[in-house]
Write a protein that holds these residues in place. Structure first.
Motif, PDB file in Angstrom:
ATOM      1  N   SER A 186      50.251  30.387  56.130  1.00 12.54           N
ATOM      2  CA  SER A 186      50.216  31.617  55.345  1.00 12.54           C
ATOM      3  C   SER A 186      50.710  32.820  56.143  1.00 12.54           C
ATOM      4  O   SER A 186      51.229  33.769  55.566  1.00 12.54           O
ATOM      5  CB  SER A 186      48.804  31.858  54.823  1.00 12.54           C
ATOM      6  OG  SER A 186      47.904  31.928  55.891  1.00 12.54           O
ATOM      7  N   MET A 193      57.190  37.237  52.819  1.00 15.53           N
ATOM      8  CA  MET A 193      56.966  38.204  51.740  1.00 15.53           C
ATOM      9  C   MET A 193      57.268  39.617  52.240  1.00 15.53           C
ATOM     10  O   MET A 193      57.704  40.469  51.474  1.00 15.53           O
ATOM     11  CB  MET A 193      55.511  38.176  51.260  1.00 15.53           C
ATOM     12  CG  MET A 193      55.040  36.890  50.648  1.00 15.53           C
ATOM     13  SD  MET A 193      55.810  36.495  49.070  1.00 15.53           S
ATOM     14  CE  MET A 193      55.298  37.844  48.043  1.00 15.53           C
ATOM     15  N   ASP A 194      57.003  39.853  53.512  1.00 13.68           N
ATOM     16  CA  ASP A 194      57.264  41.174  54.080  1.00 13.68           C
ATOM     17  C   ASP A 194      58.755  41.409  54.296  1.00 13.68           C
ATOM     18  O   ASP A 194      59.151  42.479  54.766  1.00 13.68           O
ATOM     19  CB  ASP A 194      56.523  41.343  55.414  1.00 13.68           C
ATOM     20  CG  ASP A 194      55.131  41.926  55.208  1.00 13.68           C
ATOM     21  OD1 ASP A 194      54.861  42.403  54.097  1.00 13.68           O
ATOM     22  OD2 ASP A 194      54.328  41.908  56.153  1.00 13.68           O
TER      23      ASP A 194
ATOM     24  N   ALA B  50      55.916  34.261  43.552  1.00 12.88           N
ATOM     25  CA  ALA B  50      56.189  34.915  44.833  1.00 12.88           C
ATOM     26  C   ALA B  50      57.476  34.409  45.462  1.00 12.88           C
ATOM     27  O   ALA B  50      58.098  35.100  46.264  1.00 12.88           O
ATOM     28  CB  ALA B  50      55.021  34.683  45.793  1.00 12.88           C
ATOM     29  N   CYS B  77      57.843  41.396  45.202  1.00 11.02           N
ATOM     30  CA  CYS B  77      56.408  41.123  45.062  1.00 11.02           C
ATOM     31  C   CYS B  77      55.733  41.299  46.412  1.00 11.02           C
ATOM     32  O   CYS B  77      56.344  41.076  47.446  1.00 11.02           O
ATOM     33  CB  CYS B  77      56.155  39.687  44.622  1.00 11.02           C
ATOM     34  SG  CYS B  77      56.939  39.231  43.098  1.00 11.02           S
ATOM     35  N   ALA B  78      54.465  41.663  46.380  1.00 14.06           N
ATOM     36  CA  ALA B  78      53.668  41.655  47.603  1.00 14.06           C
ATOM     37  C   ALA B  78      52.468  40.781  47.333  1.00 14.06           C
ATOM     38  O   ALA B  78      51.964  40.742  46.221  1.00 14.06           O
ATOM     39  CB  ALA B  78      53.223  43.059  47.973  1.00 14.06           C
ATOM     40  N   MET B  79      52.038  40.068  48.359  1.00 17.15           N
ATOM     41  CA  MET B  79      50.982  39.091  48.138  1.00 17.15           C
ATOM     42  C   MET B  79      49.817  39.314  49.096  1.00 17.15           C
ATOM     43  O   MET B  79      50.015  39.636  50.256  1.00 17.15           O
ATOM     44  CB  MET B  79      51.560  37.695  48.352  1.00 17.15           C
ATOM     45  CG  MET B  79      50.640  36.577  47.973  1.00 17.15           C
ATOM     46  SD  MET B  79      51.628  35.156  47.452  1.00 17.15           S
ATOM     47  CE  MET B  79      50.412  33.878  47.471  1.00 17.15           C
ATOM     48  N   PHE B  81      46.761  37.197  50.662  1.00 12.08           N
ATOM     49  CA  PHE B  81      46.391  35.794  50.794  1.00 12.08           C
ATOM     50  C   PHE B  81      44.889  35.616  50.914  1.00 12.08           C
ATOM     51  O   PHE B  81      44.180  36.530  51.338  1.00 12.08           O
ATOM     52  CB  PHE B  81      47.051  35.197  52.036  1.00 12.08           C
ATOM     53  CG  PHE B  81      48.545  35.069  51.921  1.00 12.08           C
ATOM     54  CD1 PHE B  81      49.129  33.874  51.541  1.00 12.08           C
ATOM     55  CD2 PHE B  81      49.372  36.157  52.196  1.00 12.08           C
ATOM     56  CE1 PHE B  81      50.493  33.757  51.436  1.00 12.08           C
ATOM     57  CE2 PHE B  81      50.738  36.040  52.089  1.00 12.08           C
ATOM     58  CZ  PHE B  81      51.309  34.838  51.705  1.00 12.08           C
ATOM     59  N   ARG B 146      48.894  46.083  53.750  1.00 16.09           N
ATOM     60  CA  ARG B 146      50.192  45.491  54.036  1.00 16.09           C
ATOM     61  C   ARG B 146      50.971  45.249  52.745  1.00 16.09           C
ATOM     62  O   ARG B 146      52.189  45.371  52.703  1.00 16.09           O
ATOM     63  CB  ARG B 146      49.970  44.173  54.776  1.00 16.09           C
ATOM     64  CG  ARG B 146      51.196  43.637  55.416  1.00 16.09           C
ATOM     65  CD  ARG B 146      50.873  42.483  56.303  1.00 16.09           C
ATOM     66  NE  ARG B 146      50.274  41.379  55.556  1.00 16.09           N
ATOM     67  CZ  ARG B 146      49.952  40.220  56.105  1.00 16.09           C
ATOM     68  NH1 ARG B 146      50.122  40.023  57.387  1.00 16.09           N
ATOM     69  NH2 ARG B 146      49.416  39.260  55.385  1.00 16.09           N
ATOM     70  N   LEU B 156      50.523  40.301  43.958  1.00 11.13           N
ATOM     71  CA  LEU B 156      50.011  38.959  43.718  1.00 11.13           C
ATOM     72  C   LEU B 156      48.792  38.755  44.613  1.00 11.13           C
ATOM     73  O   LEU B 156      48.857  38.962  45.816  1.00 11.13           O
ATOM     74  CB  LEU B 156      51.080  37.920  44.053  1.00 11.13           C
ATOM     75  CG  LEU B 156      52.416  38.084  43.333  1.00 11.13           C
ATOM     76  CD1 LEU B 156      53.446  37.131  43.898  1.00 11.13           C
ATOM     77  CD2 LEU B 156      52.256  37.869  41.844  1.00 11.13           C
TER      78      LEU B 156
END
Lengths: 294, 356
Positions: A186, A193-194, B50, B77-79, B81, B146, B156
């Motif tokens: 992850s 994702m960043d 995502a 998108c930003a996720m 976790f 973040r 997300l």
């Protein structure tokens, strides 16, 4: 409170450690002690005991320009093989960790070189690099000067470095891959994702997180390159041509067992031991500080 | 802010279909919670949006763009976790600002934005710490920061609260809701916790075995569950479900032990003779003072503070009742339940779908 196994009877404990003590004593302390003894003494030419000569052996060793040359060669060899082995090991590990096509197969194959014993690998590389039949044979036909490790010292050095690095890259690969796979998926996904691309992720996330492994391999690689080079050199070049691949360890063997100068060889091995201790000390002192164990 | 729409999206892992032809339209600015048990495909669905997981079939649109073949970073998108996934070797400020750094923003701008996000999340004093030195709730905030700093089109959330303790979870839940009100960003939130779903969502998507069971507002889903599955999943406790036989001639249902319960044929016109699943909410049935009604045998109770849950058996099937404190109850006692027609729910015995 920390829990520990305790033995009511001390002799049982002694029995348990005895085999290990015996091994360490027989194969480390005793030879080291003997080397120390020889390093400060000189054997009489016709036998009949040793004579104490103080630091004479060391003086002689350090006065020998060939010895200094072998130290330089060893350092070059250590630097080059560590760089190549760790570089390739890391490259392959990153590729495998990415899960590129067929990586399961490659992963197995990449580990194999480490399972090959060094003399066997050296023999194989001798054939690969043979000027008349190896990979360079076509080029050698038109230009005999192009590749001839039997006469050209640089070529011989390159050959030994490549062979050693090939074998050691597999070792580095195992550790790097294990370290990379220990990074939570992850975290990598979060950096994706960043907005970080593959190379950026390697640089910003993966490499910093495997620095402990990096440091471990650095210490081990440098230390091992001083010792493990022996069998490869012995099979491939015999330290030649013209001593171009005579590293410290090979010189110890050569002077001691071929030249029968036990005292000189013993002094050299003491020097080698100190050199490795000093190198390792400096690595821990100056590099380890930049490492964060998580 | 952007709308998200999925059409016939599927995901197969080898022979297993994890997500099966899901259609879903999320409006811009909406807060949608995907609810389901573990293994129902909800996280996979989120990861496909995502871009962390490829779709096997179907089309995903964010805004007006089909994003199927776009890299995660290009989707906007930003996720957040479940395990926070913070970068352990970076400080809080570096963690929050990493996306901006990758995007190549000048340092001064980065610092200003990190400061404002940290302020909003109450992280101002922790900016120089490493994630290791933070508590679970603080790490969660950093993960949110973040995500926020990128000002994404879509948020997300992948079960972001499940690693927190109960009190913190409630607090963070409220905070997420507050943030959504303030920022108005389209949000998708995956969870297996129905309370989280009910409290956070504008709309809930209930998933089961890779399919969508029902989409609706929390109120709709609670009051009119589309299937017996949704009914049992939503509410605390879930809907009581009992197997009964309908007799339309007599206007009653017959329980396993032969008890009869009358229903209003004018309201339940669509019921047909034969087996159905009968349901009622624990909080909507009453103990009948006159002793006439469905007989229930109590076994034990759970104290909730404001009320009490009593577990018992109706015709050997488990049923739960919520009662006030002044009502008396004792174990191994048999009592009568009155269930008004308005509290009755019926589901097909074969398909589990609602019969209205």
């Amino acid at each position: 409170m920390e829990k520990r196994a305790t033995f009511s009877n001390a002799s049982i404990g002694v029995l348990f450690v005895a085999p290990q003590i015996l091994l360490v004593f027989t194969f480390f302390y005793w030879p080291t002690g003997a080397a120390l003894f020889w390093a400060f003494t000189l054997e009489r030419p016709w036998g009949g005991g040793n004579e104490w000569v103080g630091l004479d052996n060391f003086r002689q060793v350090f006065a020998d320009r060939a010895y200094w040359a072998s130290i330089t060669r060893s350092l070059v060899f250590a630097g080059a093989t560590t760089f190549l082995a760790m570089g390739f090991g890391l490259l392959l590990a990153v590729a495998c960790d990415r899960g590129l096509k067929f990586y399961q197969g490659f992963r197995t194959v990449f580990v194999w070189p480490y399972a090959v014993v060094a003399p066997a690998a050296a023999l194989a590389f001798r054939f690969i690099f043979a000027p008349d039949a190896g990979i360079f044979s076509a080029l050698v036909k038109s230009n005999p000067e192009f590749w001839n490790p039997a006469q050209n010292g640089y070529h011989a050095m390159v050959m030994v470095i490549v062979c050693y690095s090939w074998k050691y890259a597999a070792y580095c690969f195992i550790f790097f891959l294990a370290a990379l796979q220990a990074i939570p998926r992850s975290v990598i996904e979060a950096s994706a994702m960043d907005g970080a691309g593959v190379l950026r992720r390697v640089r910003d996330i993966q490499l910093p997180l495997i620095t402990p492994t990096f440091f471990f391999l650095l210490v081990i690689s440098i230390t091992d390159s001083f010792q493990d080079s022996f069998s490869i050199v012995d099979v491939m070049t015999d330290g030649g041509p013209a001593k171009a691949t005579e590293f410290m360890v090979y010189k110890i063997y050569f002077d001691g067992f071929r030249g029968l100068d036990y005292s000189g060889a013993a002094a050299q091995s003491i020097v080698l031991m100190f050199l490795m201790i000093v190198l390792t000390f400096f690595q821990f002192r100056f590099i380890e500080r930049r490492i964060h164990y998580s | 802010m952007a709308a998200v729409s999925l059409s016939a999206v599927s995901k197969k892992f080898g022979p297993n279909t994890v997500v099966d032809k899901v259609d879903l339209a999320i409006e811009a600015g909406e807060f949608v919670v995907i609810l389901g048990p573990s293994g129902c495909g909800k996280s996979t669905l989120l990861r496909m949006i995502a871009g962390l997981e490829a779709t096997s079939d179907g089309e995903i649109q964010i805004g007006d763009v089909v994003v199927n073949d776009l890299e995660p970073r290009a989707r906007g998108c930003a996720m957040v976790f479940q395990n926070y996934a913070l970068y352990p070797h970076m400080t809080v400020a570096e963690n929050i600002g990493y996306a901006l750094k990758v995007a190549g923003l000048p340092k001064a701008d980065r610092i200003a934005r990190i400061q404002s996000v940290a302020q909003m999340l109450g992280l101002g004093e922790f900016l120089d710490r490493k994630p290791m030195q933070l508590s679970g709730g603080q790490r969660q905030r950093v993960a949110m920061g973040r995500a926020m700093i990128r000002e994404p089109k879509v948020f997300l959330y992948d079960e972001p609260l499940s690693n927190l303790d109960a009190r913190l979870r409630v607090a963070m839940r409220a905070e997420i809701r507050r943030l959504h009100q303030r920022l108005g960003t389209t949000s998708l939130f995956v969870t297996h916790d129905q309370v989280e779903a009910m409290t956070l969502a504008d709309r809930i998507v209930v998933m089961n075995q890779g399919r969508i069971e029902q989409i609706g507002t929390p109120d709709e889903i609670y009051r009119r569950p589309a299937s017996a599955y949704v009914a049992s999943f939503i509410g605390s406790p879930g809907l009581n479900l009992l197997r009964v036989n309908v007799s339309t001639n007599d206007g009653h249902i017959k329980f396993g032990d032969g008890q009869l319960l009358a229903y209003d044929r004018k309201i339940w016109k669509n019921l047909q003779d034969g087996p159905v699943t009968f349901g009622f909410r624990a909080e909507e049935a009453r103990l009948a003072s006159d002793g006439r009604g469905l007989s229930i045998r109590f076994s034990f109770s759970e104290e909730l503070g404001s009320s009490r849950l009593i577990y018992g058996a109706v015709a050997d099937e488990e049923a739960v009742l919520m009662i006030d404190h002044d009502e008396k109850f004792s174990a191994d006692e048999t009592a009568a339940l009155s269930i008004p027609n308005s509290a009755m729910q019926f589901f097909s015995a074969e398909t589990g779908r609602r019969i209205s």
